[in-house]
Design an enzyme around this catalytic site. Structure first.
Site, PDB file in Angstrom:
ATOM      1  N   CYS A 151       0.924   0.645  -3.783  1.00  0.00           N
ATOM      2  CA  CYS A 151       0.479   1.322  -2.563  1.00  0.00           C
ATOM      3  C   CYS A 151      -1.036   1.152  -2.380  1.00  0.00           C
ATOM      4  O   CYS A 151      -1.513   0.065  -2.108  1.00  0.00           O
ATOM      5  CB  CYS A 151       0.909   2.778  -2.576  1.00  0.00           C
ATOM      6  SG  CYS A 151       0.903   3.529  -0.927  1.00  0.00           S
ATOM      7  N   HIS A 163       6.810   2.800  -4.053  1.00  0.00           N
ATOM      8  CA  HIS A 163       6.737   3.780  -5.129  1.00  0.00           C
ATOM      9  C   HIS A 163       8.106   3.867  -5.810  1.00  0.00           C
ATOM     10  O   HIS A 163       9.140   3.832  -5.142  1.00  0.00           O
ATOM     11  CB  HIS A 163       6.372   5.155  -4.573  1.00  0.00           C
ATOM     12  CG  HIS A 163       4.993   5.240  -4.016  1.00  0.00           C
ATOM     13  ND1 HIS A 163       3.870   5.262  -4.815  1.00  0.00           N
ATOM     14  CD2 HIS A 163       4.554   5.306  -2.728  1.00  0.00           C
ATOM     15  CE1 HIS A 163       2.799   5.351  -4.045  1.00  0.00           C
ATOM     16  NE2 HIS A 163       3.173   5.383  -2.781  1.00  0.00           N
TER      17      HIS A 163
END
Length: 317
Positions: free
Chosen positions: A143, A254
């Site tokens: 991310c 994630h």
């Protein structure tokens, strides 16, 4: 009998061992960082017979950079629970590069440009990452960490602070434009890791996306590596995501490290992979299960299914 007395459904929920519910991000990271100055750069060996491996084995040392605004530290929990790896959380004490450190993880960030400036301008981490990469070590960005690995992070509207553009580490050919929090992308995803030799097929992974920035692949002008990168993941709908070279990988997903095979592919340097697989082939590695999923399964086994809960709620109206 109790149910007759109270006039409502009664369920017995046995104690659930080692549930390990997630800590609040800041508290969990600071607790881990308490050990930072006790760490020494070294290769750790298990004692003979540990984990039923039948011999000594050098663990893969994974360093997590805990920048000031680190987010979703839970991404690292599956690695911490995997006995094949040794995880070190660091902020101020920079370790020795490869081979003393096998892989460095750049996790998510709540303020990507601020943490990127800290990484490259306020500390020596940027220099360390380049030295680590030149020596043959792995780098994984998740991310916000993925965004930092790119050419630049742009926020001309000032969504995360002072408007501007911050140069990235230039280890992957992507350019990120930050967006309004109102446009935050949140969705569960299932995907396949696109892997190369010596693995023969892709690795199924699942997780979620949670970000405001949008990253686009550039033509490679100014890109540090001489190797052409390729997508890291392919989603169920055929969409490709992330970027990957032999030593640098980045993704928005994630939870990608929940899979034991994914951890092996993403965290073990290519030159160590064959030895790693041979030495750990007999180890019993448990696939990481989300604590909330485990709790939900436990409640369902006790009779508290979704249908039962819905019925109870309707009775209480």
């Amino acid at each position: 009998m109790i149910q007759d007395l109270v006039g409502k459904p009664v369920y017995v929920i046995p104690y659930l061992e080692n549930l390990n519910l997630s800590e609040e991000d800041g508290l969990g990271v600071e607790r881990r960082l308490n050990k930072e100055f006790k760490l020494e750069p070294r290769e750790i060996k298990t004692s003979r017979g540990d984990n039923n491996d039948g011999g000594d084995y050098t663990k893969i040392i994974v360093v997590v950079i805990a920048y000031p605004h680190i987010a979703i530290a839970d991404d690292i929990r599956p690695v911490e629970a995997d006995s094949r790896f040794l995880v070190e959380w660091r902020r101020e004490k920079i370790p020795l590069p490869y081979p003393h450190t096998s892989t460095v993880i750049l996790p998510g960030s709540r303020l990507t440009r601020s943490d990127l400036h800290w990484l490259t301008q306020e500390t020596k981490w940027g220099d360390f990452l380049r030295e680590h990469l030149r020596a043959g070590g792995n780098i994984l960005g998740i991310c916000g960490g993925y965004q930092m690995l790119g050419m630049a992070v742009e926020d001309l509207q000032g969504f995360e602070g002072k408007p501007g553009i911050t140069n990235g580490l230039k280890l992957l050919p992507i350019h990120t434009v930050m967006g309004s929090p109102n446009c935050k992308l949140v969705r569960p995803r299932c995907a396949t890791l696109i892997v190369s030799e010596p693995l023969k097929q892709g690795i199924a992974v699942q997780g979620f996306e949670l970000h405001c920035g949008r990253s686009s692949v550039m033509d490679g002008n100014g890109f540090v590596s001489v190797e052409n990168p390729s997508p890291l993941l392919i989603f169920e709908n055929g969409e490709k995501e992330g970027q990957s070279t032999s030593f640098v990988k980045g993704t928005y997903l994630h939870g990608v490290l929940q899979s034991a095979k994914a951890r092996e592919y993403l965290l073990v340097p290519t030159q160590k992979l064959s030895e790693f697989q041979m030495n750990t082939s007999k180890w019993h590695v448990i696939e990481n299960i989300d604590p909330l999923d485990r709790l939900a399964d436990h409640l369902q086994q006790c009779g508290l299914s979704v249908n039962v809960l819905t019925s109870i709620l309707q009775l209480n109206k």
